[in-house]
Design a protein around this motif. Structure first.
Motif, PDB file in Angstrom:
ATOM      1  N   THR A 190       0.834  -1.204   0.000  1.00 52.11           N
ATOM      2  CA  THR A 190       0.000   0.000   0.000  1.00 52.11           C
ATOM      3  C   THR A 190       0.866   1.251   0.000  1.00 52.11           C
ATOM      4  O   THR A 190       0.582   2.227  -0.709  1.00 52.11           O
ATOM      5  N   GLU A 191       1.927   1.222   0.804  1.00 53.78           N
ATOM      6  CA  GLU A 191       2.838   2.370   0.854  1.00 53.78           C
ATOM      7  C   GLU A 191       3.552   2.583  -0.483  1.00 53.78           C
ATOM      8  O   GLU A 191       3.850   3.723  -0.850  1.00 53.78           O
ATOM      9  N   ASP A 192       3.813   1.524  -1.210  1.00 55.40           N
ATOM     10  CA  ASP A 192       4.535   1.612  -2.482  1.00 55.40           C
ATOM     11  C   ASP A 192       3.640   1.220  -3.654  1.00 55.40           C
ATOM     12  O   ASP A 192       4.081   0.541  -4.588  1.00 55.40           O
ATOM     13  N   ARG A 193       2.390   1.672  -3.616  1.00 53.94           N
ATOM     14  CA  ARG A 193       1.461   1.281  -4.676  1.00 53.94           C
ATOM     15  C   ARG A 193       1.937   1.768  -6.046  1.00 53.94           C
ATOM     16  O   ARG A 193       1.759   1.084  -7.051  1.00 53.94           O
ATOM     17  N   ASP A 194       2.553   2.947  -6.102  1.00 53.12           N
ATOM     18  CA  ASP A 194       3.027   3.458  -7.386  1.00 53.12           C
ATOM     19  C   ASP A 194       4.072   2.533  -7.991  1.00 53.12           C
ATOM     20  O   ASP A 194       4.091   2.297  -9.204  1.00 53.12           O
ATOM     21  N   LYS A 195       4.930   1.964  -7.142  1.00 59.01           N
ATOM     22  CA  LYS A 195       5.950   1.042  -7.643  1.00 59.01           C
ATOM     23  C   LYS A 195       5.330  -0.299  -8.025  1.00 59.01           C
ATOM     24  O   LYS A 195       5.768  -0.950  -8.983  1.00 59.01           O
ATOM     25  N   LEU A 196       4.314  -0.715  -7.276  1.00 55.69           N
ATOM     26  CA  LEU A 196       3.587  -1.935  -7.626  1.00 55.69           C
ATOM     27  C   LEU A 196       2.971  -1.808  -9.009  1.00 55.69           C
ATOM     28  O   LEU A 196       3.069  -2.723  -9.845  1.00 55.69           O
ATOM     29  N   GLU A 197       2.348  -0.661  -9.295  1.00 50.50           N
ATOM     30  CA  GLU A 197       1.735  -0.447 -10.602  1.00 50.50           C
ATOM     31  C   GLU A 197       2.799  -0.345 -11.698  1.00 50.50           C
ATOM     32  O   GLU A 197       2.584  -0.795 -12.826  1.00 50.50           O
ATOM     33  N   ALA A 198       3.958   0.226 -11.363  1.00 51.14           N
ATOM     34  CA  ALA A 198       5.041   0.314 -12.349  1.00 51.14           C
ATOM     35  C   ALA A 198       5.574  -1.063 -12.707  1.00 51.14           C
ATOM     36  O   ALA A 198       5.867  -1.350 -13.879  1.00 51.14           O
ATOM     37  N   VAL A 199       5.694  -1.939 -11.714  1.00 48.75           N
ATOM     38  CA  VAL A 199       6.133  -3.315 -11.983  1.00 48.75           C
ATOM     39  C   VAL A 199       5.106  -4.034 -12.846  1.00 48.75           C
ATOM     40  O   VAL A 199       5.459  -4.730 -13.815  1.00 48.75           O
ATOM     41  N   ALA A 200       3.825  -3.862 -12.517  1.00 49.93           N
ATOM     42  CA  ALA A 200       2.767  -4.514 -13.291  1.00 49.93           C
ATOM     43  C   ALA A 200       2.775  -4.025 -14.743  1.00 49.93           C
ATOM     44  O   ALA A 200       2.633  -4.819 -15.684  1.00 49.93           O
ATOM     45  N   LYS A 201       2.945  -2.729 -14.938  1.00 44.13           N
ATOM     46  CA  LYS A 201       2.986  -2.172 -16.289  1.00 44.13           C
ATOM     47  C   LYS A 201       4.173  -2.716 -17.076  1.00 44.13           C
ATOM     48  O   LYS A 201       4.050  -3.060 -18.262  1.00 44.13           O
ATOM     49  N   ALA A 202       5.340  -2.807 -16.422  1.00 41.17           N
ATOM     50  CA  ALA A 202       6.529  -3.324 -17.096  1.00 41.17           C
ATOM     51  C   ALA A 202       6.352  -4.792 -17.462  1.00 41.17           C
ATOM     52  O   ALA A 202       6.784  -5.237 -18.538  1.00 41.17           O
ATOM     53  N   LEU A 203       5.710  -5.564 -16.592  1.00 42.53           N
ATOM     54  CA  LEU A 203       5.485  -6.977 -16.891  1.00 42.53           C
ATOM     55  C   LEU A 203       4.514  -7.155 -18.050  1.00 42.53           C
ATOM     56  O   LEU A 203       4.668  -8.062 -18.872  1.00 42.53           O
ATOM     57  N   LEU A 204       3.501  -6.286 -18.125  1.00 42.50           N
ATOM     58  CA  LEU A 204       2.575  -6.367 -19.255  1.00 42.50           C
ATOM     59  C   LEU A 204       3.288  -6.064 -20.568  1.00 42.50           C
ATOM     60  O   LEU A 204       2.939  -6.611 -21.613  1.00 42.50           O
ATOM     61  N   GLU A 205       4.288  -5.204 -20.517  1.00 41.50           N
ATOM     62  CA  GLU A 205       5.006  -4.835 -21.739  1.00 41.50           C
ATOM     63  C   GLU A 205       6.061  -5.866 -22.118  1.00 41.50           C
ATOM     64  O   GLU A 205       6.199  -6.208 -23.297  1.00 41.50           O
ATOM     65  N   TYR A 206       6.801  -6.383 -21.123  1.00 42.77           N
ATOM     66  CA  TYR A 206       7.934  -7.262 -21.429  1.00 42.77           C
ATOM     67  C   TYR A 206       7.700  -8.725 -21.058  1.00 42.77           C
ATOM     68  O   TYR A 206       8.487  -9.585 -21.464  1.00 42.77           O
ATOM     69  N   GLU A 207       6.666  -9.005 -20.268  1.00 42.00           N
ATOM     70  CA  GLU A 207       6.278 -10.351 -19.843  1.00 42.00           C
ATOM     71  C   GLU A 207       7.247 -10.990 -18.844  1.00 42.00           C
ATOM     72  O   GLU A 207       6.821 -11.669 -17.936  1.00 42.00           O
ATOM     73  N   THR A 208       8.541 -10.790 -19.014  1.00 44.19           N
ATOM     74  CA  THR A 208       9.536 -11.351 -18.097  1.00 44.19           C
ATOM     75  C   THR A 208      10.563 -10.281 -17.741  1.00 44.19           C
ATOM     76  O   THR A 208      11.067  -9.594 -18.619  1.00 44.19           O
ATOM     77  N   LEU A 209      10.851 -10.153 -16.436  1.00 43.60           N
ATOM     78  CA  LEU A 209      11.831  -9.185 -15.956  1.00 43.60           C
ATOM     79  C   LEU A 209      12.836  -9.885 -15.055  1.00 43.60           C
ATOM     80  O   LEU A 209      12.477 -10.762 -14.276  1.00 43.60           O
ATOM     81  N   ASP A 210      14.091  -9.486 -15.171  1.00 44.60           N
ATOM     82  CA  ASP A 210      15.115  -9.983 -14.262  1.00 44.60           C
ATOM     83  C   ASP A 210      15.002  -9.275 -12.916  1.00 44.60           C
ATOM     84  O   ASP A 210      14.367  -8.222 -12.788  1.00 44.60           O
ATOM     85  N   GLY A 211      15.671  -9.840 -11.912  1.00 45.16           N
ATOM     86  CA  GLY A 211      15.655  -9.236 -10.596  1.00 45.16           C
ATOM     87  C   GLY A 211      16.187  -7.815 -10.595  1.00 45.16           C
ATOM     88  O   GLY A 211      15.685  -6.952  -9.877  1.00 45.16           O
ATOM     89  N   LYS A 212      17.201  -7.543 -11.439  1.00 41.91           N
ATOM     90  CA  LYS A 212      17.774  -6.190 -11.495  1.00 41.91           C
ATOM     91  C   LYS A 212      16.762  -5.180 -12.026  1.00 41.91           C
ATOM     92  O   LYS A 212      16.784  -4.002 -11.631  1.00 41.91           O
ATOM     93  N   HIS A 213      15.859  -5.609 -12.907  1.00 40.01           N
ATOM     94  CA  HIS A 213      14.836  -4.702 -13.422  1.00 40.01           C
ATOM     95  C   HIS A 213      13.833  -4.337 -12.325  1.00 40.01           C
ATOM     96  O   HIS A 213      13.427  -3.176 -12.200  1.00 40.01           O
ATOM     97  N   ILE A 214      13.417  -5.345 -11.531  1.00 41.37           N
ATOM     98  CA  ILE A 214      12.501  -5.077 -10.429  1.00 41.37           C
ATOM     99  C   ILE A 214      13.161  -4.151  -9.419  1.00 41.37           C
ATOM    100  O   ILE A 214      12.527  -3.217  -8.892  1.00 41.37           O
ATOM    101  N   GLU A 215      14.428  -4.365  -9.159  1.00 33.97           N
ATOM    102  CA  GLU A 215      15.145  -3.517  -8.199  1.00 33.97           C
ATOM    103  C   GLU A 215      15.223  -2.076  -8.689  1.00 33.97           C
ATOM    104  O   GLU A 215      15.103  -1.135  -7.896  1.00 33.97           O
ATOM    105  N   GLU A 216      15.415  -1.878  -9.998  1.00 38.74           N
ATOM    106  CA  GLU A 216      15.434  -0.520 -10.552  1.00 38.74           C
ATOM    107  C   GLU A 216      14.107   0.185 -10.316  1.00 38.74           C
ATOM    108  O   GLU A 216      14.073   1.363  -9.934  1.00 38.74           O
ATOM    109  N   ILE A 217      13.005  -0.526 -10.527  1.00 36.51           N
ATOM    110  CA  ILE A 217      11.686   0.077 -10.347  1.00 36.51           C
ATOM    111  C   ILE A 217      11.451   0.418  -8.876  1.00 36.51           C
ATOM    112  O   ILE A 217      10.946   1.496  -8.540  1.00 36.51           O
TER     113      ILE A 217
END
Length: 220
Positions: A143-170
């Motif tokens: 809840t505190e990081d909802r904006d980052k949660l939505e950013a991860v979801a958006k990136a997954l919809l675009e790329y389907e698979t993300l490495d751990g370093k990509h999630i860490e960047e977001i």
């Protein structure tokens, strides 16, 4: 996983369906491990609750997709309480099914427990407490990081698979700084132009065939 202190490094996240699951999160241990600390197990319960919490936050509803996570969390919490002595309320006692002894009060051949019904209720309550606390922690963090949660979801919809370093960047910067390269479809080979047929290759009206051969007209 990124913001929890006692989990293994995140390796990859995908929304590509795998068997009965609609996606998966994978992590790689940094070393061979033969034992797991209580803090690590508690954080793993928070991770297991993440999918269900994300559904509730984003959609305001829940689905059956978190069944596997709930099953894993329940089994882990049960082992904490019944096998590993990690519950202060129940103490360092193993609470398992006892198949070695048959009590008179039980049916012959039936399974018997080495603890009372009152203890069984305490075990259930302790398992539920561990899972409820993990759920509450996951909900607070997401809840505190909802904006980052939505950013991860958006990136997954675009790329389907993300490495751990990509999630860490977001998580750290709110966006992908080095997005993965989308695979391009293979280029089709150029079409070969067929050489035009010469006049000599066309059959003549009198039945002559290419190459100087002759034959009888059809129907002769």
């Amino acid at each position: 996983m990124i913001k929890l202190e006692n989990t293994e490094p995140l390796h990859k996240v995908t929304i590509i369906p795998r068997g009965p699951y609609m996606g998966a999160a994978m992590w790689l241990p940094t070393e061979d491990k033969y034992q797991t600390r209580k803090k690590e197990i508690l954080d793993s319960l928070v991770v297991d609750m993440g999918g269900r919490v994300a559904e509730e936050i984003i959609f305001g509803d829940v689905t059956s997709g978190a069944s596997g996570d709930i099953r894993m969390a329940t089994n882990m919490a049960k082992r904490m309480v019944c096998e590993w002595g990690m519950s202060e309320a129940l103490g360092m006692v193993e609470y398992g099914d006892n198949d070695e002894h048959v009590f008179v009060a039980k049916d012959i051949g039936g399974r018997s427990r080495a603890y009372s019904e009152d203890t069984a209720q305490k075990i259930d309550a302790e398992i539920k407490r561990l899972i409820d606390e993990a759920y509450a922690k996951a909900k607070r963090m997401l809840t505190e990081d909802r904006d980052k949660l939505e950013a991860v979801a958006k990136a997954l919809l675009e790329y389907e698979t993300l490495d751990g370093k990509h999630i860490e960047e977001i998580v750290k910067h709110g966006e992908l700084l080095n997005p993965p390269t989308n695979p391009q479809p293979p280029e089709l080979p150029p079409k070969e132009e067929k050489p035009a047929k010469s006049q000599e290759e066309k059959p003549s009206l009198d039945g002559a065939l290419p190459g100087g051969l002759t034959g009888a007209p059809a129907g002769a």
